[in-house]
Enzyme design. Structure first.
Site, PDB file in Angstrom:
ATOM      1  N   LYS A 218       5.852 -50.394 -28.706  1.00  0.00           N
ATOM      2  CA  LYS A 218       6.311 -49.371 -28.036  1.00  0.00           C
ATOM      3  C   LYS A 218       7.736 -49.170 -28.312  1.00  0.00           C
ATOM      4  O   LYS A 218       8.563 -50.231 -28.110  1.00  0.00           O
ATOM      5  CB  LYS A 218       5.836 -49.813 -26.548  1.00  0.00           C
ATOM      6  CG  LYS A 218       6.237 -48.697 -25.428  1.00  0.00           C
ATOM      7  CD  LYS A 218       5.860 -49.045 -24.325  1.00  0.00           C
ATOM      8  CE  LYS A 218       5.933 -48.064 -23.086  1.00  0.00           C
ATOM      9  NZ  LYS A 218       5.391 -48.206 -21.779  1.00  0.00           N
TER      10      LYS A 218
ATOM     11  N   GLU B 299      -3.473 -49.120 -22.796  1.00  0.00           N
ATOM     12  CA  GLU B 299      -2.044 -49.747 -22.760  1.00  0.00           C
ATOM     13  C   GLU B 299      -2.514 -51.005 -21.692  1.00  0.00           C
ATOM     14  O   GLU B 299      -2.858 -50.834 -20.790  1.00  0.00           O
ATOM     15  CB  GLU B 299      -0.907 -49.115 -22.274  1.00  0.00           C
ATOM     16  CG  GLU B 299       0.426 -49.808 -22.317  1.00  0.00           C
ATOM     17  CD  GLU B 299       1.625 -48.947 -21.679  1.00  0.00           C
ATOM     18  OE1 GLU B 299       2.799 -49.342 -22.044  1.00  0.00           O
ATOM     19  OE2 GLU B 299       1.321 -48.098 -20.754  1.00  0.00           O
TER      20      GLU B 299
ATOM     21  N   CYS C 295       2.175 -44.548 -24.041  1.00  0.00           N
ATOM     22  CA  CYS C 295       2.541 -43.922 -22.838  1.00  0.00           C
ATOM     23  C   CYS C 295       3.815 -43.320 -22.539  1.00  0.00           C
ATOM     24  O   CYS C 295       3.881 -42.197 -23.164  1.00  0.00           O
ATOM     25  CB  CYS C 295       2.523 -45.434 -21.741  1.00  0.00           C
ATOM     26  SG  CYS C 295       2.091 -44.793 -20.188  1.00  0.00           S
TER      27      CYS C 295
END
Length: 346
Positions: A180, A105, A214
């Site tokens: 995300k 990321e 993440c």
């Protein structure tokens, strides 16, 4: 072919009313025992059917090799320097015959260190200006190497909003995106990031994957949905600045692998960007994580890197083992969900 049986996918029923059980039992008793043993109990496993329909079926195609890059962040002076570093990692994965390679990321924030004519680092608002160069670089490398490349995440602009987006570059030049979904307080406050609004899974010639970035992996519901949609491998690019953040992502990656009986491939940034706010500190390690059951390593780790080192790790994933433990493992966590007590994610 499916497990060596002489039946092609276009011979299989496409309707939900088709007699899947009889056909698969006839052509491949082994497949039948894994897939249909519990059909009569209402525990049909839809991921097998979708896998048949897209042709992910032969023993060779049930295995894939993945590489994960612990990307070393440091100040650069040009996009060419960035491109050379990316190509170095991809060539390394290619030398190991990887089918997939994962970048972390926010690794493209390295481009902000190039700076402007006044010698100031670029801002997060300027990072999307590199999107076309980024896409072109990875499209060409994926086509050249015939690998699937998860190009970490890159910040893109849609309208007046910024999104942190994972990119899957296919060997044939196609590009898939997954924004995300869960945005950290720092991303919101300091970079004004917006969350994505939907989850996709992606079919490849090697299997069905999902890309969850993440913080996303810390939410069990979204991984349940990815598994329910057919994902067997979760790629989790990450960027954490200290041990606390790193271990949140790492521990929850193990939890998601156990809960859903999937593989999780994760990696993070290492090094430092001294001139780029919120990218000065990085604490990262790549890992390929498995369920904790007899066919897999006891700690649920196929491979892991050295913490905060510049390196690439590689491991082989056997999808057949996932299907075996889902059906007859020491525990069968996916099958034993109490959907009478809580939602059945679909």
């Amino acid at each position: 072919m499916f497990y060596g049986c002489n039946v092609s996918c276009n011979q299989l029923p496409t309707s939900s009313n088709g007699d899947w059980s009889a056909l698969i039992q006839r052509f491949s008793p082994h497949s039948y025992s894994i897939i249909y043993k519990r059909k009569e109990e209402g525990r049909f496993l839809p991921d097998f059917r979708s896998r048949l329909e897209v042709g992910v079926s032969s023993p060779k195609m049930m295995k894939l090799r993945v590489s994960a890059v612990q990307y070393h962040l440091h100040t650069i002076n040009s996009f060419e320097e960035f491109a050379n570093q990316v190509e170095h990692y991809i060539k390394t994965a290619q030398e190991f015959d990887a089918d997939f390679v994962l970048f972390p990321e926010f690794f493209t924030t390295q481009l902000m260190s190039i700076g402007n004519e006044q010698g100031q680092p670029l801002t997060i608002q300027e990072l999307p200006d590199f999107t076309e160069q980024y896409r072109s670089l990875f499209i060409n490398l994926a086509k050249k190497t015939k690998m699937h490349i998860i190009g970490g995440t890159h910040v893109i602009r849609k309208g007046d909003r910024l999104y942190n987006v994972a990119h899957l570059f296919y060997p044939d030049g196609r590009v898939a995106e997954q924004a995300k979904l869960h945005i950290t307080p720092t991303e919101v406050k300091e970079w004004n990031m917006s969350p994505g609004d939907g989850l996709q899974v992606f079919e490849t010639e090697k299997g069905t994957i999902a890309m969850l970035t993440c913080y996303d992996i810390e939410f069990p519901e979204i991984v349940r949905i990815a598994k329910a949609k057919g994902a067997d491998v979760i790629f989790c690019p990450s960027c954490t600045d200290d041990r606390h953040g790193f271990h949140r992502v790492r521990y929850t990656s193990h939890a998601r692998a156990i809960e859903n009986q999937v593989y999780v491939v994760t990696t993070g940034t290492v090094g430092s960007l001294p001139t780029v706010d919120f990218m000065r500190a990085n604490f990262g390690q790549a890992a390929v994580i498995t369920p904790n059951d007899i066919p897999f390593p006891p700690r649920g780790i196929l491979v892991e890197g050295e913490i905060n080192h510049d390196m690439v790790v590689t491991a082989d994933l056997d999808l057949e083992l996932l299907y075996q433990v889902r059906e007859s493992g020491s525990v069968t966590t996916w099958r034993d969900r109490r959907t009478d007590l809580y939602p059945d994610w679909k």
